[in-house]
Design a protein around this motif. Sequence first.
Motif, PDB file in Angstrom:
ATOM      1  N   THR A  69       0.837  -1.203   0.000  1.00 59.87           N
ATOM      2  CA  THR A  69       0.000   0.000   0.000  1.00 59.87           C
ATOM      3  C   THR A  69       0.867   1.247   0.000  1.00 59.87           C
ATOM      4  N   TRP A  70       1.906   1.236   0.816  1.00 55.88           N
ATOM      5  CA  TRP A  70       2.843   2.366   0.857  1.00 55.88           C
ATOM      6  C   TRP A  70       3.480   2.607  -0.509  1.00 55.88           C
ATOM      7  N   MET A  71       3.849   1.532  -1.188  1.00 56.00           N
ATOM      8  CA  MET A  71       4.454   1.682  -2.511  1.00 56.00           C
ATOM      9  C   MET A  71       3.456   2.244  -3.509  1.00 56.00           C
ATOM     10  N   HIS A  72       2.200   1.812  -3.424  1.00 57.23           N
ATOM     11  CA  HIS A  72       1.174   2.357  -4.324  1.00 57.23           C
ATOM     12  C   HIS A  72       0.996   3.860  -4.072  1.00 57.23           C
ATOM     13  N   LYS A  73       1.032   4.255  -2.824  1.00 60.08           N
ATOM     14  CA  LYS A  73       0.882   5.675  -2.504  1.00 60.08           C
ATOM     15  C   LYS A  73       2.036   6.505  -3.044  1.00 60.08           C
ATOM     16  N   ASN A  74       3.174   5.857  -3.250  1.00 56.54           N
ATOM     17  CA  ASN A  74       4.355   6.573  -3.708  1.00 56.54           C
ATOM     18  C   ASN A  74       4.736   6.243  -5.145  1.00 56.54           C
ATOM     19  N   GLY A  75       3.746   5.812  -5.932  1.00 53.97           N
ATOM     20  CA  GLY A  75       3.984   5.703  -7.361  1.00 53.97           C
ATOM     21  C   GLY A  75       3.909   4.328  -7.966  1.00 53.97           C
ATOM     22  N   LEU A  76       3.685   3.306  -7.182  1.00 51.96           N
ATOM     23  CA  LEU A  76       3.595   1.962  -7.751  1.00 51.96           C
ATOM     24  C   LEU A  76       2.219   1.763  -8.380  1.00 51.96           C
ATOM     25  N   PRO A  77       2.141   1.529  -9.683  1.00 51.99           N
ATOM     26  CA  PRO A  77       0.845   1.303 -10.339  1.00 51.99           C
ATOM     27  C   PRO A  77       0.241  -0.026  -9.891  1.00 51.99           C
ATOM     28  N   PRO A  78      -1.036  -0.262 -10.201  1.00 45.24           N
ATOM     29  CA  PRO A  78      -1.641  -1.572  -9.886  1.00 45.24           C
ATOM     30  C   PRO A  78      -0.781  -2.697 -10.451  1.00 45.24           C
TER      31      PRO A  78
END
Length: 490
Positions: A69-78
């Motif tokens: 989740t943290w990575m998604h918040k910082n730019g990781l796409p689905p």
Amino acid sequence: MELSRLSLSENHFFSTPIPRSSISHRLPTLLSLCTNSRRRRGLCSASNSDTLVAATGKKRNEDDNDLKTWMHKNGLPPCKVVLKDKPSLDDSHKPIHYVAASEDLQVGLSTAANMGLGPVQNKAELLTTNKFSELACLALYLMYEKKQGKKSFWYPYIRELDRQRGRGQLAVESPLLWSESELEYLAGSPLKDEILKRIEGIRKEYNELDTVWFMSGSLFQQYPYDLPTEAFPFEIFKQAFAAVQSCVVHLQNVSLARRFALVPLGPPLLSYCSNCKAMLSAVDGAVELVVDRPYKAGDPIVVWCGPQPNTKLLTNYGFVDEDNSNDRLIVEAALSTEDPQYQDKRMVAQRNGKLSIQTFYVYAGKEREAVSDMIPYLRLGYVTDPSEMQSVISSQGPVCPMSPCMERAVLDQLADYFNTRLAAYPTTLAEDESMLTDGSLNPKRRVATQLVRLEKKMLHACLQATTDFINQLPDHSVSPCPAPYAPSIK
């Protein structure tokens, strides 16, 4: 299975490279961390300030956001991977996580993951002292980063590594963190002494921390804490070192200065495998993985761990691979320096690609070939007659049999050597195999038993090959030649 490279499309399961313009708000990429001193973030273990590897299994108040989740918040796409739990072998510790496919994946899928490289600013300055390794540099930097707690940009990743406790896919810590009694599980194996020497090496680096801290003020100036040896006891530094060692990636397609990296969705969340072809490589500021096999939803994603023997796999990652084609034993032979003909023998050995102190690698499944390679070298040490030595010097290629008694002496020395090594283990091969059938066996004892069992299998194969050569001798009644300057073997 042949690899094929697919374009990064809807099938990618990590992420595409992040534009340089978004660095300040997103996960740093490989190149930005190597060049942008404003975002030198550490990537190792944890959330409390006194350990790098969590010491207890107590429940703590954790953010709802997990690593992904943290990575998604910082730019990781689905992406098409999930973090799943594997029960800990110790009930007092939390389950470990691993990266698994969230749906079926096909061979040749090309994936990319944003990544952080460990601190590289002034790294050359630290390493030129020859007192501090890259792993130790990362461990020190990340211990200071850990002290920031939730203020650290990398707190979610640090917390994840704390959960892992330096444990690999078998949920077993590196032997660097084992107690003295637990190291006895490795009795008879050369690895036990190697671990003790490695720990002393880490201690020497620990003793240099204060010097390094002063030498590289620009690297540590943002951390207003005490001197390293005052802020961190040795055991914590050793835990940090083992944690970094368990998750560092040796990247492909980068300069040596950038080869060590910590990847949020990389090891130890990715499982290591010695017989796959998929490896992490740096591509355009991201880390790319091309999978070499199809995956069903829920399958753990595996990555090649490099050509490492099981001693390295256990030391670095806490596991042993039963099907490791790179597993090996080391046999060291040396010509006697007291031999009057030492210089001539040294010259002959060099002419045949060997040294006066020669290391032989015995690979699993290739024991007979290794023994065959040792025999000509050992023959050289048994030559005593000057006329025979002149014959050896004038001939080409490896030293051929000179006499039946010399051949018997060489083979007897080899057989004695392999028998001595086998006798050094407190258990037999049969006892090890019986022990491994016990489902309640202590996890560290299990992985240590797996290692020594595989070592014994190689030694038995070497002994069998030597015995076969003895049985091929034309006259078994011949006594071995005297050998005043026989080579040493260890």
